[in-house]
Motif scaffolding. Structure first.
Motif, PDB file in Angstrom:
ATOM      1  N   GLY A  83       0.810  -1.213   0.000  1.00 32.90           N
ATOM      2  CA  GLY A  83       0.000   0.000   0.000  1.00 32.90           C
ATOM      3  C   GLY A  83       0.844   1.263   0.000  1.00 32.90           C
ATOM      4  N   ASP A  84       0.227   2.350  -0.357  1.00 28.08           N
ATOM      5  CA  ASP A  84       0.870   3.660  -0.354  1.00 28.08           C
ATOM      6  C   ASP A  84       0.780   4.223   1.065  1.00 28.08           C
ATOM      7  OD1 ASP A  84       1.099   6.556  -0.393  1.00 28.08           O
ATOM      8  OD2 ASP A  84       0.885   6.456  -2.570  1.00 28.08           O
ATOM      9  N   PRO A  85       1.910   4.456   1.733  1.00 35.24           N
ATOM     10  CA  PRO A  85       1.857   4.903   3.129  1.00 35.24           C
ATOM     11  C   PRO A  85       1.159   6.244   3.312  1.00 35.24           C
ATOM     12  CG  PRO A  85       4.113   4.907   2.317  1.00 35.24           C
ATOM     13  CD  PRO A  85       3.275   4.273   1.258  1.00 35.24           C
ATOM     14  N   LYS A  86       1.292   7.153   2.367  1.00 39.19           N
ATOM     15  CA  LYS A  86       0.632   8.460   2.469  1.00 39.19           C
ATOM     16  C   LYS A  86      -0.884   8.278   2.439  1.00 39.19           C
ATOM     17  CE  LYS A  86       0.244  13.019   2.160  1.00 39.19           C
ATOM     18  NZ  LYS A  86      -0.627  13.460   3.235  1.00 39.19           N
ATOM     19  N   ILE A  87      -1.363   7.459   1.533  1.00 39.58           N
ATOM     20  CA  ILE A  87      -2.806   7.193   1.452  1.00 39.58           C
ATOM     21  C   ILE A  87      -3.272   6.486   2.728  1.00 39.58           C
ATOM     22  CG2 ILE A  87      -4.582   5.829   0.257  1.00 39.58           C
ATOM     23  CD1 ILE A  87      -3.031   6.462  -2.367  1.00 39.58           C
ATOM     24  N   ALA A  88      -2.502   5.514   3.199  1.00 30.98           N
ATOM     25  CA  ALA A  88      -2.869   4.789   4.420  1.00 30.98           C
ATOM     26  C   ALA A  88      -2.986   5.742   5.607  1.00 30.98           C
ATOM     27  CB  ALA A  88      -1.849   3.688   4.708  1.00 30.98           C
ATOM     28  N   MET A 110       4.960  -5.087   7.166  1.00 30.94           N
ATOM     29  CA  MET A 110       6.127  -4.416   6.613  1.00 30.94           C
ATOM     30  C   MET A 110       6.009  -4.551   5.099  1.00 30.94           C
ATOM     31  SD  MET A 110       8.179  -2.922   8.657  1.00 30.94           S
ATOM     32  CE  MET A 110       9.689  -2.766   7.702  1.00 30.94           C
ATOM     33  N   PRO A 111       6.478  -3.628   4.311  1.00 29.68           N
ATOM     34  CA  PRO A 111       7.229  -2.435   4.698  1.00 29.68           C
ATOM     35  C   PRO A 111       6.360  -1.207   4.984  1.00 29.68           C
ATOM     36  CG  PRO A 111       7.273  -2.621   2.326  1.00 29.68           C
ATOM     37  CD  PRO A 111       6.498  -3.822   2.847  1.00 29.68           C
ATOM     38  N   ILE A 112       5.049  -1.289   4.719  1.00 31.64           N
ATOM     39  CA  ILE A 112       4.217  -0.084   4.831  1.00 31.64           C
ATOM     40  C   ILE A 112       4.240   0.511   6.241  1.00 31.64           C
ATOM     41  CG2 ILE A 112       2.035  -1.290   5.252  1.00 31.64           C
ATOM     42  CD1 ILE A 112       0.690   0.953   3.534  1.00 31.64           C
ATOM     43  N   LEU A 113       4.299  -0.333   7.276  1.00 28.63           N
ATOM     44  CA  LEU A 113       4.285   0.201   8.639  1.00 28.63           C
ATOM     45  C   LEU A 113       5.445   1.163   8.900  1.00 28.63           C
ATOM     46  CD1 LEU A 113       3.212  -2.901  10.734  1.00 28.63           C
ATOM     47  CD2 LEU A 113       2.000  -0.715  10.614  1.00 28.63           C
ATOM     48  N   GLY A 114       6.633   0.774   8.483  1.00 22.08           N
ATOM     49  CA  GLY A 114       7.793   1.645   8.686  1.00 22.08           C
ATOM     50  C   GLY A 114       7.615   2.984   7.994  1.00 22.08           C
ATOM     51  N   PHE A 115       7.114   2.947   6.767  1.00 20.13           N
ATOM     52  CA  PHE A 115       6.903   4.184   6.022  1.00 20.13           C
ATOM     53  C   PHE A 115       5.775   5.025   6.620  1.00 20.13           C
ATOM     54  CE2 PHE A 115       8.856   1.469   2.651  1.00 20.13           C
ATOM     55  CZ  PHE A 115      10.049   2.173   2.584  1.00 20.13           C
ATOM     56  N   MET A 116       4.771   4.352   7.201  1.00 18.22           N
ATOM     57  CA  MET A 116       3.689   5.087   7.864  1.00 18.22           C
ATOM     58  C   MET A 116       4.219   5.847   9.075  1.00 18.22           C
ATOM     59  SD  MET A 116       0.576   2.324   7.417  1.00 18.22           S
ATOM     60  CE  MET A 116      -0.163   2.792   8.938  1.00 18.22           C
ATOM     61  N   VAL A 117       5.127   5.236   9.829  1.00 13.55           N
ATOM     62  CA  VAL A 117       5.727   5.937  10.968  1.00 13.55           C
ATOM     63  C   VAL A 117       6.385   7.228  10.486  1.00 13.55           C
ATOM     64  CG1 VAL A 117       7.553   5.861  12.730  1.00 13.55           C
ATOM     65  CG2 VAL A 117       6.026   3.894  12.430  1.00 13.55           C
ATOM     66  N   PRO A 122       7.611  12.898  10.567  1.00 17.25           N
ATOM     67  CA  PRO A 122       8.529  13.123   9.442  1.00 17.25           C
ATOM     68  C   PRO A 122      10.014  13.149   9.806  1.00 17.25           C
ATOM     69  CG  PRO A 122       6.655  14.598   9.299  1.00 17.25           C
ATOM     70  CD  PRO A 122       6.568  13.915  10.632  1.00 17.25           C
ATOM     71  N   SER A 123      10.342  13.432  11.039  1.00 20.91           N
ATOM     72  CA  SER A 123      11.752  13.479  11.422  1.00 20.91           C
ATOM     73  C   SER A 123      12.362  12.083  11.601  1.00 20.91           C
ATOM     74  CB  SER A 123      11.911  14.268  12.723  1.00 20.91           C
ATOM     75  OG  SER A 123      11.207  13.624  13.773  1.00 20.91           O
ATOM     76  N   THR A 144       2.946  15.688  17.147  1.00 20.36           N
ATOM     77  CA  THR A 144       3.081  14.252  16.961  1.00 20.36           C
ATOM     78  C   THR A 144       4.474  13.845  17.391  1.00 20.36           C
ATOM     79  OG1 THR A 144       1.564  14.314  15.095  1.00 20.36           O
ATOM     80  CG2 THR A 144       3.001  12.409  15.258  1.00 20.36           C
ATOM     81  N   ARG A 145       4.520  12.800  18.241  1.00 19.08           N
ATOM     82  CA  ARG A 145       5.835  12.307  18.651  1.00 19.08           C
ATOM     83  C   ARG A 145       5.814  10.791  18.736  1.00 19.08           C
ATOM     84  NH1 ARG A 145       6.655  10.938  24.086  1.00 19.08           N
ATOM     85  NH2 ARG A 145       4.773  11.209  25.312  1.00 19.08           N
ATOM     86  N   PHE A 146       6.926  10.222  18.387  1.00 18.47           N
ATOM     87  CA  PHE A 146       7.116   8.783  18.495  1.00 18.47           C
ATOM     88  C   PHE A 146       7.405   8.474  19.957  1.00 18.47           C
ATOM     89  CE2 PHE A 146       9.676   4.927  18.366  1.00 18.47           C
ATOM     90  CZ  PHE A 146       8.923   4.136  17.516  1.00 18.47           C
ATOM     91  N   VAL A 147       6.610   7.600  20.568  1.00 18.00           N
ATOM     92  CA  VAL A 147       6.782   7.276  21.981  1.00 18.00           C
ATOM     93  C   VAL A 147       7.758   6.120  22.141  1.00 18.00           C
ATOM     94  CG1 VAL A 147       5.635   6.528  24.109  1.00 18.00           C
ATOM     95  CG2 VAL A 147       4.500   8.158  22.559  1.00 18.00           C
TER      96      VAL A 147
END
Length: 157
Positions: A83-88, A110-117, A122-123, A144-147
């Motif tokens: 899938g396209d991560p931006k669309i997801a 994977m791999p979409i999950l990594g790209f979704m993160v 974005p950082s 938004t922050r990665f926990v």
């Protein structure tokens, strides 16, 4: 919003197609560990979005036995491996807004999950997800922050 992105449990390669791969016994155990961990993090999910692939559906079946019924759960073709991560991400945010969801779980691949993160944060470089791993993303107060990333071998029953 508290967002939890989960990879399905370990799956067998003995299947007619990628969509039909089933969880292995190890995959079921990993998923159960993470389901118990999730139940300690969140008392309920308002929204659950799951890939239509069999291993993701089986992972959700396992997770759902450890948590209260979500207000809404959706099977979505946009969270499949190719899938396209931006669309997801746009779909996840639209569903979350529609259902006024504070706690969201997505079970995907994977791999979409990594790209979704990386789309949500974005950082961040796209992280690798072990099977049944869960990434927690905090989207409160327009920031938004990665926990954290939690994997089954870190969890004690």
């Amino acid at each position: 919003m508290q967002l939890f992105l989960m990879r399905h449990g370990e799956a067998s390669f003995d299947a007619p197609s990628d969509k039909e791969r089933k969880l292995t016994e190890t995959g079921r155990i990993e998923t159960e560990l993470m389901a118990n961990w999730l139940a300690k993090q969140v008392n309920h999910f308002d929204l659950v979005i799951v890939s239509p692939y069999l291993r993701a559906q089986q992972s959700w079946q396992e997770v759902s036995t450890h948590l209260p019924e979500p207000r809404k759960w959706v099977v979505d073709d946009d969270v499949v491996p190719s899938g396209d991560p931006k669309i997801a991400v746009d779909i996840i945010l639209a569903y979350a807004e529609q259902y006024k969801a504070d706690n969201v779980l997505v079970i995907s691949h994977m791999p979409i999950l990594g790209f979704m993160v990386s789309e949500f944060v974005p950082s961040m470089e796209p992280p690798l997800f072990a099977t049944s791993a869960v990434a927690h993303i905090d989207m409160l107060d327009q920031q938004t922050r990665f926990v954290a990333m939690t994997v089954p071998h870190q969890v004690v029953m």
